[in-house]
Design an enzyme around this catalytic site. Structure first.
Site, short mmCIF file in Angstrom:
data_model
loop_
_atom_site.label_atom_id
_atom_site.label_comp_id
_atom_site.label_asym_id
_atom_site.label_seq_id
_atom_site.Cartn_x
_atom_site.Cartn_y
_atom_site.Cartn_z
N GLU A 170 1.32 -1.19 -0.22
CA GLU A 170 0.57 0.15 0.00
C GLU A 170 1.00 1.25 -0.13
O GLU A 170 2.26 0.92 0.29
CB GLU A 170 -1.01 0.11 1.49
N GLU A 313 4.49 -0.50 1.59
CA GLU A 313 4.70 -0.58 0.47
C GLU A 313 4.54 -1.71 -0.25
O GLU A 313 4.41 -2.54 -1.77
CB GLU A 313 6.10 -0.59 -0.23
#
Length: 352
Positions: A170, A313
């Site tokens: 994300e 991430e």
């Protein structure tokens, strides 16, 4: 796509495939169970994919990118413009996880699920960021469901394209605030226990973040038994998208590798919606954020890595995916006891 129909397709793990996978591990020349969680996770993956002939084929990382209206309350060190910059860096192989994906031979799919601006990132946007959940619910329930269904659609598309495992990531300034709010509700823990410094807050900034989370929860009183209600009131589009992705992976018998605290918050939402989806989740690492370990414990998942990471991430997920790939190489390549004429170990673990 109707999210309820997708959930209805989630099936139990294949016990016979798991039994055959465990039998194969025990037949190859190494002390029994000596690869620990790697053996456990690959056996579960055999059950997910319904075959002891474990092979990932193509590997994907899906990075859900979205902005959060709660940043208006000063709960972050940087502004929303950073979400767009970093998200485009995924496409240029300039973000941390993009560099890791190149090395690990994992295809990266950044998705604009709700950024406040338009970029070159592929767009599956529900809206231009969520609302400030101190002033109004983060999103409408219908928006939340639509975002979950988008995540499910992405999982189905990856399965159709031949991907055999999906890692989760994300990007979104303010999403440790939304994740902490979700976890406070779903874990029934005070905000102080589940809220960390995020991307480098001061002590004063952390205290403000905690106050903001408490205020939003007190104002909207999200229902802990209804994860869609929790997501809609204090969550974010990135977490809702990941929730749908995880549910979609489970419905399509795709193993899904969790990342850090934000991914874990989405996993807890998915399991609250469909408890059977937990079977298809693999925990990669224990986030440095305290709530990450709490969420994994609530999920009943044991992560393989403890590295004090909190980057997000999908970085932890990619690291563990590389290690899993190595384990599968051993699984398929090592000689059996019979092939090298060594007497096979007896398994006494059940006697302990």
């Amino acid at each position: 796509m109707d999210y309820r129909k997708v959930i209805a397709r989630i099936a139990p793990l294949d016990e016979e495939a798991m039994k055959e996978s465990a039998k194969h591990w025990n037949s190859i020349v190494h002390p029994l169970h000596s690869l620990g969680k790697l053996e456990d996770d690959t056996i579960r993956i055999a059950g997910m994919t319904k075959t002891p002939q474990i092979a990932f084929g193509k590997k994907a990382l899906v990075v859900m990118c979205a902005d959060n209206g709660i940043v208006e309350e000063g709960v972050t060190q940087s502004g929303q413009e950073v979400t767009a910059i970093v998200s485009e860096n995924f496409l240029k192989e300039q973000a941390t996880v993009a560099i890791m994906c190149k090395k690990a031979v994992v295809d990266i799919f950044p998705i604009d699920i709700g950024m406040a601006s338009d970029t070159k990132v592929p767009r599956r946007k529900t809206a231009y960021g969520t609302k400030n959940f101190v002033r109004e619910p983060a999103m409408a329930r219908e928006e939340c469901i639509r975002t979950i269904e988008t995540g499910m659609e992405i999982a189905a598309e990856l399965k159709e394209k031949g991907y055999g495992i999906v890692a989760t990531g994300e990007m979104g300034i303010g999403n440790t605030t939304t994740a902490s709010a979700i976890l406070s509700v779903l874990l029934s823990k005070p905000a102080e226990q589940v809220t960390g410094y995020g991307a480098g807050l001061t002590q004063e900034g952390l205290e403000k973040k905690i106050r903001v989370i408490k205020e939003g929860i007190d104002k909207w009183n999200p229902d802990p038994d209804d994860a869609i209600d929790v997501l809609a009131k204090v969550g974010g589009f990135d977490i809702a998208g990941l929730t749908g992705l995880m549910l979609g992976c489970a419905a399509n018998r795709l193993p899904v590798v969790l990342d850090g605290v934000i991914s874990a918050a989405a996993a807890l939402c998915a399991v609250t919606i469909a408890p059977q989806s937990r079977q298809y989740m693999v925990a990669s690492h224990v986030s440095k954020e305290a709530a990450g370990g709490m969420a994994l414990e609530a999920l009943g998942l044991d992560a393989g890595l403890h590295l004090d990471m909190c980057l997000g991430e999908g970085t932890g997920a990619i690291l563990y995916l590389e290690i899993l790939d190595t384990a599968i190489c051993i699984y398929h390549s090592m000689s059996t006891f019979e092939e090298v004429s060594i007497e096979q170990y007896e398994d006494y673990t059940g006697d302990r």
